[in-house]
Motif scaffolding. Structure first.
Motif: not given
Lengths: 337, 337
Positions: B214-218
């Motif tokens: 999730p943190e890598w979906e901006l």
DNA sequence: ATGAAAGCGCTAACAT
DNA sequence: ATGTTAGCGCTTTCAT
């Protein structure tokens, strides 16, 4: 698909009154005006532009002719013109002359003259005297954006002064070893914008007794890759300039990228200045001379609208100078040492 | 300003014959045809489009509605459409909906319906059911480019598949730590292109049991600065992805620039892939999935032209899938180590 | 303030 | 193959 007659019938008035009520021309009592509007809305009635145009001689449409669409400058001009026109109830039809001579002739001959437009905006394109005359005969206002055209009302920045301003900025910082990446002989651009900018550059240099170095005057094509290639050449050797003035921001950005790829820091090792204030200029921290293409598009529309006004005095074919401003960002600094 | 009558007189025929000769419809003897053409040319006669439109019901003009003009993709679609139209003797009128809800309503209500256009091309814009119905009632063909619209013929790439293709390219190189810079909720874009691309990304990852982080979906905004900011965030920390899939080339280019500014090498330290095949993609060596906006514009015109043909069968509101291709350049490679 | 009527400049039946 | 005629759907005098 209801016509004016249907609206008239339902509103209990004559077509003439409907026409007056809807167009706002001619006296109509507030009561009937509202009633007519109500019925029209209810029916989803909209006047037929062709019928209206045939009766009035006005299309409520202006044509814009330009050499490219996909350069920031042109897109911005179009956006400005479009939105100004929308506010006046006018449409904008697009004639993108990418295709060269053949396409160009066809546009002028078969399209603009087809009574499809009330007026023409020509961007960076110089109509031939024949074309101008044709337009005049048809009493179609035409306005040029981007350079003076004989016999035509134009809006243009003083290219020489713009280039001088950019160059003087570099000179003011103490640079004397300044290169120029100018435009080439793009057939698509009619105005001699490239050479005017070069002239301004040279004028500024001469004014401080720093005669231009021929090897430092390159020609390119107004694109990022073009600016990159030119800068590579300028900065690749040992005897390199301390500053580069590019004739467009896209070339300036290319130059910045080239400098970085050569291990040079901007502005420490080389200062770079462009022209335009491209939408990415801020992102790149590019110092530039802003011209305001969107506003230019709007202004062109304003001028045309007054010329389309029937009680307008004879239009004088003058050139209106446009504003420009130096915008200092972080791509320019005093030369090292 | 001579009319058809004048031409008829000088050619010694009736207006009807002139009309036939000039339009090519109806039988005219070669001799008179040539004579009429000669006279017309001599007089500089061109049919009045409004008179002709009023009589025939055809404007020979199509409208194109789009959210921006100054994004490469849209400019290219317009160029494609324009040049295809020119070949058919049609004009293109532009409705740039930059201005939001208000402007949009005004365009649909007052412009498109004003019988100014024979057909409309809607790019990345979903007409409301009401608008679609209105257009259908007026029997105006409409074609959507950029995403399926219920009840409307559309041309669109399979966004999910495109995103999967890009992601699979990275996976195929051995990447497992892949980030995605997607689109945000731009109100201007009606199709859920951002989420479709995200879906394709996630599908591809799941298919190889590499669940998305999730943190890598901006989310960003399809611009270079937007991609830069997102990539800065992704690549700034120690635990960074080895590859980034950006939902547009402009964002991918921003990401490449950010990587460089962070001292990372592309593709050695991070691989980057985009979507579009932007005109600068080659310059930046960007691996991308090409879609062909110019061709899309042309195709839209082709479809409309057949639908405008009176002997055309009832148009079926289908979605035609568009081609896309992976273009491998130098921004992607096997992950280090 | 409203209506009647005459076009605006073409095209398309229909006739010949 | 060509001419005659009747519109297409508005706007605009000119009356009232």
């Amino acid at each position: 698909m209801s016509g004016i007659e249907e609206v008239a019938r339902r509103a209990g008035v004559s077509p003439a009154t409907v026409s007056r009520a809807l167009s706002g021309r001619g006296a109509v009592s507030p009561t009937t005006r509202d009633r007519v509007h109500g019925v029209a809305r209810e029916l989803g009635y909209v006047v037929s532009s062709s019928a209206s145009a045939l009766a009035t001689g006005r299309m409520r449409n202006v044509g814009i002719v330009l050499p490219f669409l996909n350069r920031w400058f042109y897109g911005a001009v179009v956006e400005g013109a479009q939105s100004a026109l929308l506010g006046q109830g006018y449409d904008l039809t697009l004639y993108n002359l990418g295709g060269g001579e053949e396409e160009r002739r066809s546009v002028f001959e078969h399209f603009l003259l087809r009574k499809r437009v009330d007026a023409v905006i020509a961007v960076s394109l110089e109509p031939t005297p024949g074309e101008v005359q044709r337009l005049h005969e048809l009493r179609k206002p035409i306005i040029g954006v981007g350079g003076p055209v004989p016999g035509v009302r134009t809006l243009s920045i003083d290219e020489v002064a713009v280039a001088r301003l950019a160059t003087e900025h570099l000179l003011g910082l103490g640079h004397r070893r300044i290169a120029h990446i100018g435009g080439g002989h793009t057939r698509e651009l009619d105005f001699n914008l490239p050479s005017s900018r070069r002239t301004g550059f040279e004028q500024a240099l001469r004014a401080v007794d720093a005669p231009p170095v021929p090897e430092w005057e390159l020609r390119s094509d107004f694109t990022v890759p073009g600016g990159y290639a030119a800068a590579e050449q300028l900065l690749g050797g040992a005897d390199r300039p301390t500053a580069i003035f590019a004739a467009s921001d896209e070339m300036a950005i290319g130059a910045m990228l080239a400098a970085r790829d050569l291990g040079l820091q901007v502005p420490r090792d080389v200062s770079i200045v462009g022209i335009d204030d491209h939408e990415l200029a801020e992102f790149f921290g590019l110092t530039t001379v802003a011209q305001y293409p969107e506003r230019q598009g709007r202004m062109a529309v304003d001028v045309l609208m007054t010329e389309l006004d029937p009680r307008h005095p004879v239009p004088d074919a003058v050139d209106t100078p446009l504003p420009f401003d130096l915008v200092v960002r972080s791509s320019t600094a005093r030369p090292a040492g």
